[in-house]
Design a protein around this motif. Sequence first.
Motif, PDB file in Angstrom:
ATOM      1  N   ILE A 136       1.349  -9.892  -9.111  1.00 19.69           N
ATOM      2  CA  ILE A 136       0.256 -10.783  -8.911  1.00 19.69           C
ATOM      3  C   ILE A 136       0.840 -11.974  -7.992  1.00 19.69           C
ATOM      4  N   ASP A 137       2.225 -12.287  -7.814  1.00 16.87           N
ATOM      5  CA  ASP A 137       2.793 -13.042  -7.029  1.00 16.87           C
ATOM      6  C   ASP A 137       2.556 -12.474  -5.476  1.00 16.87           C
ATOM      7  N   ASP A 138       2.575 -11.251  -5.353  1.00 15.89           N
ATOM      8  CA  ASP A 138       2.419 -10.932  -3.831  1.00 15.89           C
ATOM      9  C   ASP A 138       1.207  -9.823  -3.931  1.00 15.89           C
ATOM     10  N   TYR A 139       0.259 -10.250  -4.774  1.00 20.88           N
ATOM     11  CA  TYR A 139      -0.930  -9.424  -4.648  1.00 20.88           C
ATOM     12  C   TYR A 139      -1.454  -9.035  -3.120  1.00 20.88           C
ATOM     13  N   THR A 140      -1.714 -10.058  -2.378  1.00 16.52           N
ATOM     14  CA  THR A 140      -2.333  -9.808  -1.068  1.00 16.52           C
ATOM     15  C   THR A 140      -1.440  -8.795  -0.539  1.00 16.52           C
ATOM     16  N   ALA A 141      -0.244  -8.893  -0.468  1.00 18.53           N
ATOM     17  CA  ALA A 141       0.674  -7.877   0.295  1.00 18.53           C
ATOM     18  C   ALA A 141       0.606  -6.386   0.016  1.00 18.53           C
ATOM     19  N   HIS A 142       0.420  -6.315  -1.332  1.00 19.42           N
ATOM     20  CA  HIS A 142       0.303  -5.051  -1.934  1.00 19.42           C
ATOM     21  C   HIS A 142      -1.091  -4.703  -1.642  1.00 19.42           C
ATOM     22  N   TYR A 143      -2.013  -5.251  -1.625  1.00 20.65           N
ATOM     23  CA  TYR A 143      -3.443  -4.820  -1.419  1.00 20.65           C
ATOM     24  C   TYR A 143      -3.440  -4.521   0.216  1.00 20.65           C
ATOM     25  N   ASP A 144      -2.983  -5.319   1.084  1.00 17.24           N
ATOM     26  CA  ASP A 144      -3.103  -5.191   2.290  1.00 17.24           C
ATOM     27  C   ASP A 144      -2.231  -3.611   2.909  1.00 17.24           C
ATOM     28  N   ALA A 145      -1.325  -3.449   2.114  1.00 15.59           N
ATOM     29  CA  ALA A 145      -0.461  -2.286   2.451  1.00 15.59           C
ATOM     30  C   ALA A 145      -1.330  -0.908   2.066  1.00 15.59           C
ATOM     31  N   ILE A 146      -2.330  -0.839   1.350  1.00 16.86           N
ATOM     32  CA  ILE A 146      -2.814   0.198   0.812  1.00 16.86           C
ATOM     33  C   ILE A 146      -3.618   1.096   2.044  1.00 16.86           C
ATOM     34  N   PRO A 147      -4.481   0.531   2.824  1.00 18.62           N
ATOM     35  CA  PRO A 147      -4.745   1.455   4.047  1.00 18.62           C
ATOM     36  C   PRO A 147      -3.849   2.281   4.651  1.00 18.62           C
ATOM     37  N   GLU A 148      -2.728   1.577   5.168  1.00 17.56           N
ATOM     38  CA  GLU A 148      -2.034   2.357   5.900  1.00 17.56           C
ATOM     39  C   GLU A 148      -1.355   3.359   5.194  1.00 17.56           C
ATOM     40  N   HIS A 149      -0.931   3.280   3.954  1.00 17.99           N
ATOM     41  CA  HIS A 149       0.020   3.921   3.048  1.00 17.99           C
ATOM     42  C   HIS A 149      -0.928   5.027   2.605  1.00 17.99           C
ATOM     43  N   ILE A 150      -2.136   5.056   2.234  1.00 15.64           N
ATOM     44  CA  ILE A 150      -2.702   6.295   1.865  1.00 15.64           C
ATOM     45  C   ILE A 150      -3.192   7.306   2.902  1.00 15.64           C
ATOM     46  N   GLU A 151      -2.821   6.895   4.164  1.00 16.54           N
ATOM     47  CA  GLU A 151      -3.286   7.814   5.159  1.00 16.54           C
ATOM     48  C   GLU A 151      -2.260   9.099   4.821  1.00 16.54           C
ATOM     49  N   ARG A 152      -1.132   9.001   4.144  1.00 16.30           N
ATOM     50  CA  ARG A 152      -0.319  10.412   4.096  1.00 16.30           C
ATOM     51  C   ARG A 152      -1.006  11.124   3.024  1.00 16.30           C
ATOM     52  N   PHE A 153      -2.128  10.529   2.336  1.00 12.59           N
ATOM     53  CA  PHE A 153      -2.779  11.637   1.264  1.00 12.59           C
ATOM     54  C   PHE A 153      -4.277  11.823   1.795  1.00 12.59           C
ATOM     55  N   ALA A 154      -4.450  11.341   2.994  1.00 11.44           N
ATOM     56  CA  ALA A 154      -5.769  11.612   3.419  1.00 11.44           C
ATOM     57  C   ALA A 154      -6.197  13.310   3.412  1.00 11.44           C
ATOM     58  N   PRO A 155      -7.496  13.682   3.096  1.00 10.05           N
ATOM     59  CA  PRO A 155      -7.813  14.919   3.086  1.00 10.05           C
ATOM     60  C   PRO A 155      -7.596  15.819   4.302  1.00 10.05           C
ATOM     61  N   GLU A 156      -7.994  15.150   5.496  1.00  8.16           N
ATOM     62  CA  GLU A 156      -7.572  15.972   6.964  1.00  8.16           C
ATOM     63  C   GLU A 156      -6.186  16.163   6.855  1.00  8.16           C
ATOM     64  N   THR A 157      -5.331  15.191   6.567  1.00  7.32           N
ATOM     65  CA  THR A 157      -3.795  15.280   6.574  1.00  7.32           C
ATOM     66  C   THR A 157      -3.287  16.436   5.930  1.00  7.32           C
TER      67      THR A 157
END
Length: 419
Positions: free
Chosen positions: A381-402
């Motif tokens: 919760i203290d660093d919620y925005t940083a965790h939230y903002d990290a999701i789009p780039e991180h999830i690319e390793r699990f993208a269907p096309e990848t």
Amino acid sequence: MNERLDVGFIPAECPGAAGTGAVRTSTLLIERLSKHHDLTVYVSSQMDASSATLPAEDRVNYVIHDNLPKLPHPLTNKIDTLEGEIDALERHELIHSYSSAFIPVLAELDTPTLSTLNSYLPVCPKGDMMYDGERKCSGPGRLKCASCISTTALKRRQGVDAELRSGYVSLGQIEFVFDSIDRAWEIDAYHALSPHLAKDFGAIGFPDNRIEVIPHFYDETFATITDEGESEREPTPEDDEPITLLYVGALQDIKGVHVLIRGLSRILSRGYDIELQVAGSGPYEQQLHELAQDLDLDEAIRWLGYVDHDRLAAVYENADVFVYPGLLDEPFGRVLLEALSSHTPILAADVGSTDYIVGPAGEQFMSGEPEALADAFERLIDDYTAHYDAIPEHIERFAPETVERAFSERYHDVASMAD
């Protein structure tokens, strides 16, 4: 790499049916891989295939053996049925079993073979690698496994009928485990869902130089992130609303929901306004309700019961934090991808490969420790925005096309072994 291969694909149970994450992933893989390869899908299942919506029927053929009897043993019946298709399996360029249950069948083939390691079943009769239900097991032994099965059943206390059925099935799988280990080197290649799974199988005697890690890909049903990496979700919880925690999964003791409930009590004692939503059902449900009552948490928990897959996306979208409190090293944990694709930061126990999946998108805590869960919640919760903002780039390793591309490359590599 664009050449279509003739692939015999053996799914986990019946694709298109309601069921476990492995069933859902089999369904999605058939849809994806049939764009690049000609698939014949061999179903060997106790389920009724007539209730399933078979995926991707264009350039996909189905050979269905359903409604198989559960006696004398469900796994033995599935293996025996698939062995009846040996001649047909030999005619393909590649056989890929997305079930860990068919290593003895694949070992009979001269065709190049790829076996997915998506459960511990080939090395643990209970399928969880938890010795006496308490700690990570170092490997099987016949007497050791028999003792572990009975001891675990007594400790879990999830109902006499459920434990008797589970014990019968597990005891019947002891010889299957040793057959799978004995024949492990007769399989040409392996696909593991996660790094820890590859490491664990290598330590027990599987050929680790033949194991390649290819993770699950996220289910686009849950995706709220656009191609530009944006989401319609708010980047922080609403100030005037309770912070919503979400658990999705079976209600079993090994899932650690009791740890989450105890952790919730500690979080509330620190002054946070919290609502926990629990989506799932299972044999541990009554004990969990009683625990919540004992801790005076009835007003802080919404029990959603079993939620159909089609309704889950909305449940994730309404949550601020997804919590994964598991006690054992799950092969992967598809729910983590569902949370990530819905742009929901994660609070996860440090088991298996959760660090690999969650990455910067959340916080981890020591498994089984309610106080550690509460501490990790505060960090998140203290660093919620940083965790939230990290999701789009991180999830690319699990993208269907990848993941689709990685599978296609693996297929060609394995098929070339016949040359």
